[in-house]
Write a protein that holds these residues in place. Sequence first.
Motif, PDB file in Angstrom:
ATOM      1  N   ALA A  98      -8.649  -5.635  -0.230  1.00  0.00           N
ATOM      2  CA  ALA A  98      -8.309  -7.012   0.108  1.00  0.00           C
ATOM      3  C   ALA A  98      -7.660  -7.736  -1.069  1.00  0.00           C
ATOM      4  CB  ALA A  98      -9.555  -7.750   0.569  1.00  0.00           C
ATOM      5  N   GLU A  99      -7.471  -7.028  -2.176  1.00  0.00           N
ATOM      6  CA  GLU A  99      -6.844  -7.570  -3.391  1.00  0.00           C
ATOM      7  C   GLU A  99      -7.547  -8.835  -3.872  1.00  0.00           C
ATOM      8  OE1 GLU A  99      -2.436  -6.876  -3.570  1.00  0.00           O
ATOM      9  OE2 GLU A  99      -2.732  -6.702  -1.406  1.00  0.00           O
ATOM     10  N   LEU A 100      -8.837  -8.675  -4.130  1.00  0.00           N
ATOM     11  CA  LEU A 100      -9.631  -9.801  -4.610  1.00  0.00           C
ATOM     12  C   LEU A 100     -10.035  -9.612  -6.074  1.00  0.00           C
ATOM     13  CD1 LEU A 100     -11.960 -10.383  -1.531  1.00  0.00           C
ATOM     14  CD2 LEU A 100     -10.092 -11.870  -2.325  1.00  0.00           C
ATOM     15  N   PRO A 101     -10.003 -10.687  -6.856  1.00  0.00           N
ATOM     16  CA  PRO A 101     -10.443 -10.601  -8.242  1.00  0.00           C
ATOM     17  C   PRO A 101     -11.963 -10.706  -8.307  1.00  0.00           C
ATOM     18  CG  PRO A 101      -9.691 -12.816  -7.772  1.00  0.00           C
ATOM     19  CD  PRO A 101      -9.525 -12.034  -6.497  1.00  0.00           C
ATOM     20  N   ALA A 102     -12.594  -9.776  -9.005  1.00  0.00           N
ATOM     21  CA  ALA A 102     -14.050  -9.849  -9.167  1.00  0.00           C
ATOM     22  C   ALA A 102     -14.432  -8.955 -10.342  1.00  0.00           C
ATOM     23  CB  ALA A 102     -14.758  -9.373  -7.903  1.00  0.00           C
ATOM     24  N   ASN A 214      -4.289 -18.614   4.815  1.00  0.00           N
ATOM     25  CA  ASN A 214      -4.412 -17.373   4.029  1.00  0.00           C
ATOM     26  C   ASN A 214      -5.456 -16.493   4.694  1.00  0.00           C
ATOM     27  OD1 ASN A 214      -2.583 -18.128   2.040  1.00  0.00           O
ATOM     28  ND2 ASN A 214      -4.164 -19.161   0.825  1.00  0.00           N
ATOM     29  N   ILE A 215      -5.136 -15.231   4.862  1.00  0.00           N
ATOM     30  CA  ILE A 215      -6.106 -14.323   5.483  1.00  0.00           C
ATOM     31  C   ILE A 215      -6.518 -13.269   4.455  1.00  0.00           C
ATOM     32  CG2 ILE A 215      -6.496 -12.613   7.302  1.00  0.00           C
ATOM     33  CD1 ILE A 215      -4.372 -14.209   8.949  1.00  0.00           C
ATOM     34  N   ILE A 216      -7.824 -13.163   4.264  1.00  0.00           N
ATOM     35  CA  ILE A 216      -8.352 -12.151   3.344  1.00  0.00           C
ATOM     36  C   ILE A 216      -8.878 -11.000   4.180  1.00  0.00           C
ATOM     37  CG2 ILE A 216     -10.040 -11.629   1.532  1.00  0.00           C
ATOM     38  CD1 ILE A 216      -8.251 -13.816   0.557  1.00  0.00           C
ATOM     39  N   THR A 217      -8.268  -9.852   4.055  1.00  0.00           N
ATOM     40  CA  THR A 217      -8.760  -8.687   4.794  1.00  0.00           C
ATOM     41  C   THR A 217      -8.273  -7.420   4.109  1.00  0.00           C
ATOM     42  OG1 THR A 217      -8.776  -7.525   6.916  1.00  0.00           O
ATOM     43  CG2 THR A 217      -6.765  -8.684   6.366  1.00  0.00           C
ATOM     44  N   SER A 218      -8.994  -6.341   4.341  1.00  0.00           N
ATOM     45  CA  SER A 218      -8.502  -5.051   3.839  1.00  0.00           C
ATOM     46  C   SER A 218      -7.981  -4.216   5.006  1.00  0.00           C
ATOM     47  CB  SER A 218      -9.620  -4.306   3.100  1.00  0.00           C
ATOM     48  OG  SER A 218     -10.685  -4.046   3.989  1.00  0.00           O
TER      49      SER A 218
END
Lengths: 374, 189
Positions: A98-102, A214-218
Amino acid sequence: MSELKLMKGNEALAEAAIRAGVDGYFGYPITPQTEIIEYLMTERPELRTGMVVLQAESEIAAINMVYGAASTGKKAMTSSSSPGISLKLEGISYLAGAELPAVIVNVVRGGPGLGTIQPSQADYFQSVKGGGHGDYKLYVLAPASVQEMADFVEDAFDIAFKYLAPVLILSDGLIGQMMEKVILKPQKPRMTNEELIEKNGSWATTGKKGRERNIITSLDLQSEKMEARVHRLMKKYEQMEKEDLRFEKINCDDAEYLIVAYGSSARISQKAVELARAKGIKLGLLRPITLFPFPKQALFELADQVKGILSVELNAGQMVEDVRLSVEFKVPVEHFGRTGGIIHTPEEILEALEQKIIKNGSIRHHKTRKSSIL
Amino acid sequence: MTEEIIIAGFGGQGVLSMGKILAYSGIMQDQEVSWMPSYGPEMRGGTANVTVILSDERISSPYLKIVDTAIILNQQSMDKFEESVKPGGVLIYDPNGITAHPTRTDIKIYQIEGTKLASEMGNKKIFNMIILGGYLKVKPVVKLENVIEGLKKSISERYHNLIPLNVEAITMGMNNIVPYKIEKHVFQN
């Protein structure tokens, strides 16, 4: 104001997280990293900066809380130790997809299974070769001191937000439990909502007023789109290799032999270098600070200079494969390491170098040449 | 200057906190320090040990096999760590509960009756400070005033009223450490 303190690696990392302006920590206790959540709970960062610290009901819940918080553009992190990280891998793969920073912290203990609570580096493969499913990589930082446990929290978030990708801090029980001097950076404020929308509004779920959603999904069931996503990820990893590779060379200028080691093993190997030098053996140490990206080019070049390389790891032989790939078999590469939570001593490392590389290296080389003639 | 020390004994004897106070004392005089505990499933009554290094230079390995000084506070630790002292190094031990005394002749051995002295002083909790005092008499690696500063840093402020008692214990240790001579038994038939 910067502050000098004597702290455990785990505590230093926790304090650094508060000072780096992290918005949320979600975790679950497990030895040898429990001091992280313990310290955060005792410090009450919700009163200092408004940072949320939450003990989830499980590791899986914790990593999915990180996914949720990261989706909103917040700085979110979790920490665990080996068996707990195995549980988090599904979530980590989703974060990458999902291209998330963590930021994820693994204070490694011996395995497989429940293994032991003592230090180990046996999660190297899991950290740099995927771990979870799918085509993804983690940017992996390997601290070798309490100071680096503190410093790498902010570095990890910088990388995570630069690439919109999860970053792993790969420590172990030795670095987590030991105390050293640490200089703590001054408190940074947490992002305000306005700053967050300005910086992350283009992708995060910050409320869609005035813009497209914006949609957050993988998930991408259209194959072309999914492939484009995978290509985008690969581009990120290429860029990481170009711009954000980190390593340290110690006594390498005149080295005839080389040890490659990261984290706690690098510290112990540095003492082995001192012992070797006192004996007149010209030994150097290459310490990868990032395990992905890996210092391939530096190793490839050093292979023209040294007679043999020993990969020293607290495992049964994992990073040694990447060292061999990097030097493309130009010189003999051997592995030395203890497992089960036993920590190798500097003397053992030097002895292994003498046995496996200095003594056997020339014989092995000779044999290879002979067989190629036949 | 680099001083590498292993302190080993029972959990609950104050082994880890003694190491911490020593490390803090080193920081007070601008030294590099490391404190590496055994953090296994130890608990009160089990064994505990810590490796402390004080140095003027950057410390490489925090984990060592061979050290300058071993402070040994129970028999299990004697069995394990007598061999860890460098030739010419120092071994300090409390003879209380020790059945097999050290036998090495290539190191300097000292005895300190920490358990006995602590009970005479009426406070068993200051045992580790008596031992620390004995150690500092033999190896004055940190100054007493820096130990006091180190104590202030490593114990919480509400216990700072106990610092004079701790200093008294350190002094008691300094005055009561004695060299140990290995008796040579002559067997006759």
